[in-house]
Design an enzyme around this catalytic site. Structure first.
Site, PDB file in Angstrom:
ATOM      1  CG  HIS A  77     -10.429 -26.689  90.419  1.00 19.62           C
ATOM      2  ND1 HIS A  77      -9.210 -26.064  90.447  1.00 19.62           N
ATOM      3  CD2 HIS A  77     -10.802 -26.823  91.724  1.00 19.62           C
ATOM      4  CE1 HIS A  77      -8.855 -25.825  91.698  1.00 19.62           C
ATOM      5  NE2 HIS A  77      -9.808 -26.300  92.489  1.00 19.62           N
ATOM      6  CD  GLU A  79     -10.634 -24.164  85.718  1.00 17.50           C
ATOM      7  OE1 GLU A  79     -11.420 -24.709  86.529  1.00 17.50           O
ATOM      8  OE2 GLU A  79      -9.749 -23.384  86.088  1.00 17.50           O
ATOM      9  CB  CYS A 104      -5.442 -23.803  90.079  1.00 22.43           C
ATOM     10  SG  CYS A 104      -5.883 -25.516  89.708  1.00 22.43           S
ATOM     11  CB  CYS A 107      -7.180 -26.358  86.017  1.00 24.54           C
ATOM     12  SG  CYS A 107      -8.370 -27.050  87.190  1.00 24.54           S
TER      13      CYS A 107
END
Length: 158
Positions: A77, A79, A104, A107
């Protein structure tokens, strides 16, 4: 000379960088970008959702499929990438994270552990999912604030 008033705000600038970073993603459904910024308004790191370095992203599925044909097993992801892309031992404690899609739960763990204290997000389309509810619960417990970005956004798939 009069004061110039046609410049963009810090939020617009940094969210623009997150959105621009998202445009690097090859994900056909959800392009996500992130920018980490320190208290002096300096960009510390950027990231977008993509396959791990050294993994040929043309050899793995970008589908939402099932089993080994699901991108969710492989994609890092935005992040997470932004946190990992930080160079020279720069500390993220007290930094802000600009991200095109609310983080999410996985993360959120990395955000909390890295010391980031604020999240500015553009979209929260998965707000009703268990992963995002868990993310918000952890962020609130850890004292990480979050707020929805209020400016104009360029159009991307997020």
């Amino acid at each position: 000379m009069g004061k110039r008033t046609n410049y963009i705000s810090w939020d617009e600038y940094f969210m623009g960088i997150a959105i621009l970073s998202a445009m690097r993603s090859k994900d056909p459904d959800t392009q996500v970008g992130a920018a980490i910024v320190d208290a002096d308004h300096k960009i510390v790191s950027v990231g977008y959702n993509g396959m791990p370095i050294g993994v040929d992203d043309d050899q793995l599925s970008w589908n939402r499929g099932e089993g080994l044909d699901s991108k969710y097993l492989y994609v890092c992801h935005a992040e997470f990438n932004a946190i990992l892309n930080t160079r020279n031992g720069v500390a993220l404690k007290g930094c802000s994270l600009y991200v095109s899609l609310f983080p999410c739960n996985e993360c959120a763990k990395a955000i909390i552990q890295s010391g980031i204290k604020e999240i500015i997000y553009a979209d929260d389309k998965y707000a009703d999912t268990v992963a995002i509810k868990a993310s918000k619960k952890m962020l609130e417990m850890a004292g990480v604030t979050y707020r929805k970005y209020q400016g104009n956004l360029p159009t991307i798939n997020y």
